[in-house]
Structures are given as C-alpha cells and as structure tokens.
Enzyme design. Sequence first.
Site, PDB file in Angstrom:
ATOM      1  N   HIS A 154      35.950  13.512 -18.688  1.00 25.96           N
ATOM      2  CA  HIS A 154      34.846  14.419 -19.021  1.00 25.96           C
ATOM      3  C   HIS A 154      33.706  14.312 -18.015  1.00 25.96           C
ATOM      4  O   HIS A 154      33.131  15.323 -17.598  1.00 25.96           O
ATOM      5  CB  HIS A 154      34.316  14.110 -20.427  1.00 25.96           C
ATOM      6  CG  HIS A 154      35.254  14.485 -21.522  1.00 25.96           C
ATOM      7  ND1 HIS A 154      35.845  15.727 -21.592  1.00 25.96           N
ATOM      8  CD2 HIS A 154      35.706  13.793 -22.597  1.00 25.96           C
ATOM      9  CE1 HIS A 154      36.616  15.767 -22.665  1.00 25.96           C
ATOM     10  NE2 HIS A 154      36.552  14.614 -23.281  1.00 25.96           N
ATOM     11  N   ARG A 210      38.885  32.559 -22.497  1.00 22.83           N
ATOM     12  CA  ARG A 210      39.384  31.690 -23.573  1.00 22.83           C
ATOM     13  C   ARG A 210      38.580  31.951 -24.844  1.00 22.83           C
ATOM     14  O   ARG A 210      37.442  31.519 -24.950  1.00 22.83           O
ATOM     15  CB  ARG A 210      39.236  30.219 -23.186  1.00 22.83           C
ATOM     16  CG  ARG A 210      39.896  29.804 -21.887  1.00 22.83           C
ATOM     17  CD  ARG A 210      39.662  28.316 -21.665  1.00 22.83           C
ATOM     18  NE  ARG A 210      40.164  27.837 -20.401  1.00 22.83           N
ATOM     19  CZ  ARG A 210      39.447  27.766 -19.278  1.00 22.83           C
ATOM     20  NH1 ARG A 210      38.177  28.163 -19.276  1.00 22.83           N
ATOM     21  NH2 ARG A 210      39.981  27.301 -18.163  1.00 22.83           N
ATOM     22  N   ARG A 222      42.497  36.219 -23.573  1.00 17.36           N
ATOM     23  CA  ARG A 222      43.592  35.521 -24.251  1.00 17.36           C
ATOM     24  C   ARG A 222      43.252  35.410 -25.729  1.00 17.36           C
ATOM     25  O   ARG A 222      42.176  34.927 -26.085  1.00 17.36           O
ATOM     26  CB  ARG A 222      43.777  34.125 -23.648  1.00 17.36           C
ATOM     27  CG  ARG A 222      44.918  33.325 -24.291  1.00 17.36           C
ATOM     28  CD  ARG A 222      45.106  31.979 -23.611  1.00 17.36           C
ATOM     29  NE  ARG A 222      44.017  31.048 -23.920  1.00 17.36           N
ATOM     30  CZ  ARG A 222      43.856  29.865 -23.335  1.00 17.36           C
ATOM     31  NH1 ARG A 222      44.685  29.493 -22.383  1.00 17.36           N
ATOM     32  NH2 ARG A 222      42.863  29.066 -23.678  1.00 17.36           N
ATOM     33  N   GLU A 248      53.995  30.098 -20.203  1.00 20.61           N
ATOM     34  CA  GLU A 248      53.714  28.658 -20.270  1.00 20.61           C
ATOM     35  C   GLU A 248      54.950  27.858 -20.659  1.00 20.61           C
ATOM     36  O   GLU A 248      54.970  26.640 -20.506  1.00 20.61           O
ATOM     37  CB  GLU A 248      52.629  28.384 -21.319  1.00 20.61           C
ATOM     38  CG  GLU A 248      51.363  29.185 -21.134  1.00 20.61           C
ATOM     39  CD  GLU A 248      50.482  29.157 -22.365  1.00 20.61           C
ATOM     40  OE1 GLU A 248      49.605  28.281 -22.423  1.00 20.61           O
ATOM     41  OE2 GLU A 248      50.682  29.996 -23.265  1.00 20.61           O
ATOM     42  N   ASN A 274      49.251  24.801 -16.160  1.00 21.30           N
ATOM     43  CA  ASN A 274      48.955  23.488 -16.756  1.00 21.30           C
ATOM     44  C   ASN A 274      50.031  23.102 -17.763  1.00 21.30           C
ATOM     45  O   ASN A 274      50.547  21.984 -17.753  1.00 21.30           O
ATOM     46  CB  ASN A 274      47.589  23.490 -17.437  1.00 21.30           C
ATOM     47  CG  ASN A 274      46.455  23.741 -16.459  1.00 21.30           C
ATOM     48  OD1 ASN A 274      46.677  23.891 -15.263  1.00 21.30           O
ATOM     49  ND2 ASN A 274      45.241  23.786 -16.954  1.00 21.30           N
ATOM     50  N   ASP A 275      50.369  24.038 -18.652  1.00 17.32           N
ATOM     51  CA  ASP A 275      51.397  23.758 -19.657  1.00 17.32           C
ATOM     52  C   ASP A 275      52.803  23.957 -19.108  1.00 17.32           C
ATOM     53  O   ASP A 275      53.717  23.203 -19.451  1.00 17.32           O
ATOM     54  CB  ASP A 275      51.191  24.636 -20.893  1.00 17.32           C
ATOM     55  CG  ASP A 275      50.079  24.112 -21.790  1.00 17.32           C
ATOM     56  OD1 ASP A 275      49.786  22.903 -21.708  1.00 17.32           O
ATOM     57  OD2 ASP A 275      49.496  24.895 -22.554  1.00 17.32           O
ATOM     58  N   ARG A 293      50.482  15.145 -18.615  1.00 20.23           N
ATOM     59  CA  ARG A 293      49.713  14.828 -17.402  1.00 20.23           C
ATOM     60  C   ARG A 293      48.584  13.841 -17.673  1.00 20.23           C
ATOM     61  O   ARG A 293      48.006  13.290 -16.746  1.00 20.23           O
ATOM     62  CB  ARG A 293      49.146  16.105 -16.778  1.00 20.23           C
ATOM     63  CG  ARG A 293      48.157  16.844 -17.647  1.00 20.23           C
ATOM     64  CD  ARG A 293      47.779  18.165 -16.999  1.00 20.23           C
ATOM     65  NE  ARG A 293      46.963  18.961 -17.891  1.00 20.23           N
ATOM     66  CZ  ARG A 293      45.854  19.576 -17.536  1.00 20.23           C
ATOM     67  NH1 ARG A 293      45.421  19.476 -16.308  1.00 20.23           N
ATOM     68  NH2 ARG A 293      45.178  20.297 -18.390  1.00 20.23           N
ATOM     69  N   CYS A 311      46.555  31.557 -14.136  1.00 25.24           N
ATOM     70  CA  CYS A 311      45.241  31.097 -14.583  1.00 25.24           C
ATOM     71  C   CYS A 311      45.173  29.593 -14.795  1.00 25.24           C
ATOM     72  O   CYS A 311      44.202  29.085 -15.340  1.00 25.24           O
ATOM     73  CB  CYS A 311      44.810  31.827 -15.857  1.00 25.24           C
ATOM     74  SG  CYS A 311      45.956  31.643 -17.233  1.00 25.24           S
TER      75      CYS A 311
END
EC number: 2.7.3.9
Length: 573
Positions: free
Chosen positions: A190, A297, A333, A432, A455-456, A466, A503
């Site tokens: 973070h 998002r 999305r 994904e 990412n997915d 990951r 994306c």
Amino acid sequence: MAKQIKGIAASDGVAIAKAYLLVEPDLSFDNESVTDTDAEVAKFNGALNKSKVELTKIRNNAEKQLGADKAAIFDAHLLVLEDPELIQPIEDKIKNESVNAAQALTDVSNQFITIFESMDNEYMAERAADIRDVSKRVLAHILGVELPNPSIVDESVVIIGNDLTPSDTAQLNKEYVQGFVTNIGGRTSHSAIMSRSLEIPAVVGTKSITEEVEAGDTIVVDGMTGDVLINPSDEVIAEYQEKRENFFKDKQELQKLRDAESVTADGHHVELAANIGTPNDLPGVIENGAEGIGLYRTEFLYMGRDQMPTEEEQFEAYKAVLEAMKGKRVVVRTLDIGGDKELPYLDLPEEMNPFLGYRAIRLCLDQPEIFRPQLRALLRASVFGKLNIMFPMVATIQEFRDAKALLEEERANLKNEGYEVADDIELGIMVEIPSTAALADIFAKEVDFFSIGTNDLIQYTMAADRMSERVSYLYQPYNPAILRLVKQVIEASHAEGKWTGMCGEMAGDQTAIPLLLGLGLDEFSMSATSILKARRLIRSLNESEMKELSERAVQCATSEEVVDLVEEYTKNA
C-alpha cells in the site's frame, strides 16, 4: 562514513535530504486484570471511536490528494472498526476473563492476523495488514500514546522507518517530504502504491535502513534503481542532483506529449486510455492526455457505506464521467465484487478462495436486484457521452447472453417510462479467464469488444497468486503462454471486425508495450500517470518491426528469452 544500501525501487525520482526517523511508539503494557469490566469495555469503545474519527479525517484527506480508489484502503480500515467478528470477541474477553482492554485487543487481533497470514491468498494478506494497522491505532488510544505523525514535518526530509502504514503515507506533506525508505514492503504494498500516486521517490524492503541511519544523516534516494546512499561525498551528491534535474526535465518533456497522437513512427494509431475508480480521478486523466477511459471500476461506488448505492446516485456518478470526457469513449465495468470485499449490506458467503468464487458477473446474474439498478443507471447516463459497458469475470457465452438480456429488458423498461437511451452502446467482456480466451472466436461473434484483464488472466493461467512470495516467480506477464492467449484474443476480435483493449498493469508496462503493439492491441488502458511515457515509447517504435518482434516472441520458450528479444528490438528506440 558513506554507505550504500539496496532496496526495492517503489516510486520514481531522486530525493536528497536529511534523515527523519519515524520512531515507533512504545506500545508495551502490563497484563493486569481488571475488576470493573464495564469501565474497561467503555475504555475500549472510546478508543474505537477516537480511531474512527482519526481514520475518517485521514480517508477524506487521502481522497482529495490521491483519488477515491487509493482512499478505499481507509474504507476497509473503517469497516474493521465496525466488524462484530473482531469487536465482539474483544468485549467478551474483557467481560468474561477480566482482561484489560489492551491485552484483549492484542490477543484477539493477533489471532486473526495469524490465521489470515497463514493463508496464501492476496485478500487475506491485505486483511491481516488492515487489522494490524487498525489495532495499532486503537491500542495507542487505549494507552494514551501518540502515534508518529508525518504531517508535522516542517523541513525537507527523507522519512526513514521500519514500514509506513497507509495512514502514515496518506499524511505525508509533499512540500517537505522529499522521499522515504523502509525496512520492509514491496512494490505492490500500500505504501509503495500511494507513494507513486503522491509522486514521492521511495525505496522499500531494505531490511536494515533503520539500523544504518541516524537522525540528520544526509540521504540520497534513487527511486528508479532502489539505491539508498547514506552520507555520500559532495561529488556523489552533485551527480544525483544532476540526475534529479534530468528527471524533472524529462517529466516536463513528457508534458509536451499531452496532446500528441498515440501513433507509431510508421503511422499506426492506437488509443491510450486511463483506468479510474471514481469521478474524483478525472483531473489526472485529463492532465495526462488520456484519449478515453478504458476501465471505470464501479465497485468503489459500493464500498465504504452501509447500504447499496441507489440508481440515482449511480446515474449521477456515471453522468459526471461521461460529460467530463466530452465524447471520448468511456468503458464502464459492471460491479466486480465478491467475498473478498466486506460489504455489510450484502450477504456474501465466506469462501476459501473468493477470487475463484461467487463474484462479479456470477453474483450479479444470481442477484438481479443488485444488477438491475446499475444497468438502469448506466443506460440513463448513456445519452451524456460515448458509453461502452463490459461485464467482468465472464467464463461462458451464456453468462454474456444472460447479462445482455437483462440489459435489454431494462432498456425497454426505461423507454416505456419515458427515458431516452443511447442506441450506440457497445457491449463487451473482460477476458480474465483462460476458458474465455480459448473461445475468443465464439465470443467475438456476439460481443462488440474485448478488454483483456491481464492481472487475473496471468494468475489464472499460471495458477500463481502474485501476492504469494513463494510462487511469485510464476507471475510472468511476458511468458509466451500469456502472449499466445493475448494474440488469440486480438486475432479473434479482428476477424469479426471488433476491437480489443487491455486494462491490466501489463498495458502500461514499458517492456510489454512493444509486444502488445506487434500483436495488434487496439487500446492500452493504464494508470493515468503512465500514459505520457507509453505515448513517447509508442511514437518511437515502428509497428512493422514490432509485428516481427511479437511473431518471434510467441515462439520463445521462456519469459527471459522474450525480455532479451524486446531489448534487442528496442535498444535504439
């Protein structure tokens, strides 16, 4: 004496300033039993309330400085303070065992942290970090101890600490804090993510910086290489001052590309779009010359509240974004949420692996009372700009058909109610899941576009979380298997006259961009701060050469071979 320490480069830039040590407070306490348990419970609840007030202020400040998507971490922290599964056992321990509030809080929170950290799961690891951060704040209030407050710094410094919590990072004053260095953390922690949003140079994961540095030492932080220099010579400082000046000059040069076309040296145009979480992220999108929004998002509309957003609230949010983009494409999305997010007003099951469970389009199709208001809000907003809608986590063609059928039902309902709805809304899906990529040719006959969520897709294809250190080596964006899937999706869409975007983080990756360009990707959607660098790179490349590169890359055996190949093709770019 000069020293050099190596860490993980977390946020670009060069910082040169005196060290400011973020000293951890003494939160030790005696394990004394109490006689007045009611008073001790009241003491605990008082500390909870003070923590809520503090975190609300920090959250609101973070939203102003960083945008709502980065501030969402504090929504999660506030939910921890409301979580009966954590709060009730603490109160019970005080009442039933006459344990003091500090001990009860520590015992119960440590139990949760131990359980969550033992699970190889990204969400659970984040949940453990949230509980640790929040518990530390509550404990400080119980003990009457002040936590470190980086916001009081009033001179140019480099912050040195074991770790910076999200609340620490959100309070950094950019005017004075030139950079920070920590013992622990990674590029996806973070604090690292927030440092990039604040554009503060940072190096994390040095392991021993707090042992090596004393207050007042001169520190040089190189956020590009991960190097930290302690008390370097005047000559070395001069070198880094020049590097810092060149870094800022480069940023200024990039600004000249804000209104430039995203076109290759041989004339091939692509679209560079931005990922956003809320309308509050729009200034950064516009400042960085985005040609559209490739991922909006919508789940942030649902978080940090105790009831579902109304159709009207959602309509206003979507309308604001569409109007601000002035006719540029906005890809929204639909709700992508599941058991990994705690929403008190949704009865979501606890799952061992929520990322493979009841979430996203699966949840929305199963609970149309959640899905329909969002679809109605989007359809109503469609007349205020160029709206595209995409459904997340689609695994089968039937899921897409069912989602589209619901949308068409609501379109008819709205028209019957007298609302105007745009008739040129494109409908697409997130790619994904490997099954979707494998059937891309089938999907391409029915969808209007694809957006690849790398990412997915990488995690699911490589069967590797990951965020799990033990298998992180398998999270390989440049693996030929991933490149072949991307190629398959793009070719399937083009065969039907459709377009494909991306994306995930890969879309803004300087090594991946040449490959994706060669594979024929039409739209690259990324963090707004990555757009200008991506545009500069694209303008330096020839599409014809990148096609040759990508053809060779998909024939490679390993990620390392692919990276070497990219370097060979782009060394003169």
